[in-house]
Design a protein around this motif. Structure first.
Motif, PDB file in Angstrom:
ATOM      1  N   GLY A  72       0.810  -1.211   0.000  1.00 47.44           N
ATOM      2  CA  GLY A  72       0.000   0.000   0.000  1.00 47.44           C
ATOM      3  C   GLY A  72       0.845   1.263   0.000  1.00 47.44           C
ATOM      4  O   GLY A  72       2.075   1.223   0.088  1.00 47.44           O
ATOM      5  N   ALA A  73       0.169   2.392  -0.099  1.00 41.38           N
ATOM      6  CA  ALA A  73       0.870   3.675  -0.065  1.00 41.38           C
ATOM      7  C   ALA A  73       1.571   3.838   1.280  1.00 41.38           C
ATOM      8  O   ALA A  73       1.007   3.488   2.324  1.00 41.38           O
ATOM      9  CB  ALA A  73      -0.124   4.813  -0.280  1.00 41.38           C
ATOM     10  N   PRO A  74       2.798   4.339   1.291  1.00 37.36           N
ATOM     11  CA  PRO A  74       3.521   4.469   2.555  1.00 37.36           C
ATOM     12  C   PRO A  74       2.780   5.339   3.564  1.00 37.36           C
ATOM     13  O   PRO A  74       2.264   6.407   3.234  1.00 37.36           O
ATOM     14  CB  PRO A  74       4.842   5.121   2.133  1.00 37.36           C
ATOM     15  N   ASN A 114       5.702  -0.184   6.648  1.00 38.71           N
ATOM     16  CA  ASN A 114       5.665   0.032   5.197  1.00 38.71           C
ATOM     17  C   ASN A 114       6.644  -0.960   4.581  1.00 38.71           C
ATOM     18  O   ASN A 114       7.858  -0.809   4.702  1.00 38.71           O
ATOM     19  CB  ASN A 114       6.088   1.458   4.844  1.00 38.71           C
ATOM     20  N   LEU A 115       6.096  -1.977   3.943  1.00 33.84           N
ATOM     21  CA  LEU A 115       6.906  -3.080   3.461  1.00 33.84           C
ATOM     22  C   LEU A 115       7.165  -2.931   1.966  1.00 33.84           C
ATOM     23  O   LEU A 115       6.241  -2.736   1.176  1.00 33.84           O
ATOM     24  CB  LEU A 115       6.183  -4.403   3.732  1.00 33.84           C
ATOM     25  N   ALA A 161      13.028   6.914  -4.051  1.00 32.51           N
ATOM     26  CA  ALA A 161      11.672   7.351  -4.395  1.00 32.51           C
ATOM     27  C   ALA A 161      10.673   7.095  -3.284  1.00 32.51           C
ATOM     28  O   ALA A 161       9.571   7.676  -3.283  1.00 32.51           O
ATOM     29  CB  ALA A 161      11.206   6.648  -5.672  1.00 32.51           C
ATOM     30  N   GLN A 162      11.017   6.255  -2.313  1.00 33.21           N
ATOM     31  CA  GLN A 162      10.066   5.959  -1.240  1.00 33.21           C
ATOM     32  C   GLN A 162       9.943   7.124  -0.261  1.00 33.21           C
ATOM     33  O   GLN A 162       8.922   7.292   0.388  1.00 33.21           O
ATOM     34  CB  GLN A 162      10.480   4.685  -0.483  1.00 33.21           C
ATOM     35  N   GLY A 163      10.983   7.911  -0.139  1.00 35.49           N
ATOM     36  CA  GLY A 163      10.951   9.022   0.801  1.00 35.49           C
ATOM     37  C   GLY A 163      11.074   8.529   2.231  1.00 35.49           C
ATOM     38  O   GLY A 163      10.747   7.384   2.552  1.00 35.49           O
ATOM     39  N   GLY A 164      11.557   9.389   3.100  1.00 33.68           N
ATOM     40  CA  GLY A 164      11.692   9.025   4.504  1.00 33.68           C
ATOM     41  C   GLY A 164      12.844   8.060   4.740  1.00 33.68           C
ATOM     42  O   GLY A 164      13.601   7.701   3.832  1.00 33.68           O
TER      43      GLY A 164
END
Length: 306
Positions: A72-74, A114-115, A161-164
């Motif tokens: 899913g969306a982070p 967040n997997l 690109a995932q950010g954080g």
């Protein structure tokens, strides 16, 4: 100088040039198919995971799409974890273990983390059952932004690109008998060096980051895997593959300095698994289960100690 026969490509003491690289490339034949073995299992998970196409590799007209799956969306309130497999394409349980984890255990972590899972980082090598990519580059020593290996830069871009920040990265590998019979001799030949024989450990072990040691984390994984398969003992010198054993089933490398995959996230908790599929005490099913056990033990520990 050793008495071992030299690798059949190249001249002893001389690094490969374009001619030798071409000979090596011509010797690599497809032995299995990424699009048949891996891609359908990824696509079958589309109702449970977001599938990301994060790059494409094109070697001599053969194109491979790179896929990752995300639960899913982070959620910025949750920690982020990365699981990678198939950085070395010949290490089969790295790929199959990542897929099996997605199919059987990943749903347990919805709402907890967040997997992000990249099951097969090097599909060309997966098909040839090889350590290197088509350019005779070992991806697991080339995870740098300016890497010549597109397998590496694509994964680095996916992570960015995932950010954080990432809490965890577990990279799934194997140590096989072919490391000693094929891949280390090939490496010595490619670089114009002497091949010095080593020993393959019988059992599972982990590679911690010597610049970010997490001993309790490593031991939590070892304890879980020990319920599935045996842990590699040290040799008579207290070593595993030439590195000192620092704890039960654990050695260390400086992951970032070696440009290893496990360094790409800068996560607090990192490890590289090493399954031994050639043991008389192991089967492919045991190896896959060991990888799954390592992943869920790593996630459980990291989440509990975030």
């Amino acid at each position: 100088m050793t008495n071992s026969p030299f690798y059949p490509i190249g001249t002893p003491g001389k690094a490969w040039g374009e001619a030798e690289l071409g000979q090596w490339q011509a010797s690599q034949s497809r032995q299995r198919r990424y699009k048949d073995d891996v891609v359908p299992r990824i696509m079958a998970l589309a109702d449970r995971f977001e599938i990301l196409s994060y790059g494409q590799i094109d070697y001599a007209g053969e194109a491979y799409s790179l896929f990752a799956l995300r639960n899913g969306a982070p959620d910025p309130s949750l920690p982020t974890a990365l699981v990678t497999g198939g950085v070395h394409g010949y290490e089969t349980s790295g790929v199959m273990g990542a897929l099996q984890f997605l199919e059987t255990r990943a749903d347990d972590y919805v709402g907890k983390v967040n997997l992000l899972v990249a099951p097969c980082v090097s599909p060309w090598a997966y098909e040839r059952i090889n350590r290197w990519n088509r350019d005779a580059i070992d991806p697991n020593r080339n995870f740098t932004p300016d890497s010549k290996a597109r397998e590496c830069t694509a994964l680095i871009e996916l992570v960015a690109a995932q950010g954080g920040s990432f809490l965890l990265h577990i990279d799934l590998h194997e140590t096989t008998d072919s490391d000693e019979s094929e891949f280390r001799p090939a490496l010595a030949a490619r670089d114009g060096e002497d091949f010095v024989p080593g020993a393959i450990p019988d059992g599972f072990y982990l590679v911690d980051d010597s610049e970010n040691r997490q001993p309790a984390f490593q031991q939590a994984i070892i304890s879980a895997v020990e319920q599935v398969t045996h842990i590699a003992p040290p040799d008579d010198a207290g070593m595993i593959i030439g590195s000192p054993v620092v704890a039960h089933g654990v050695i260390e490398y400086p992951q970032a300095r070696y440009a290893m995959c496990a360094s790409v996230t800068g996560a607090r908790f990192t490890t590289t698994t090493e399954v031994y599929p050639d043991s008389p005490r192991a089967t492919s099913a045991i190896c896959n289960h060991a990888q799954v056990a390592a992943v869920y033990a790593a996630l459980d520990f990291a989440i509990a100690h975030r």
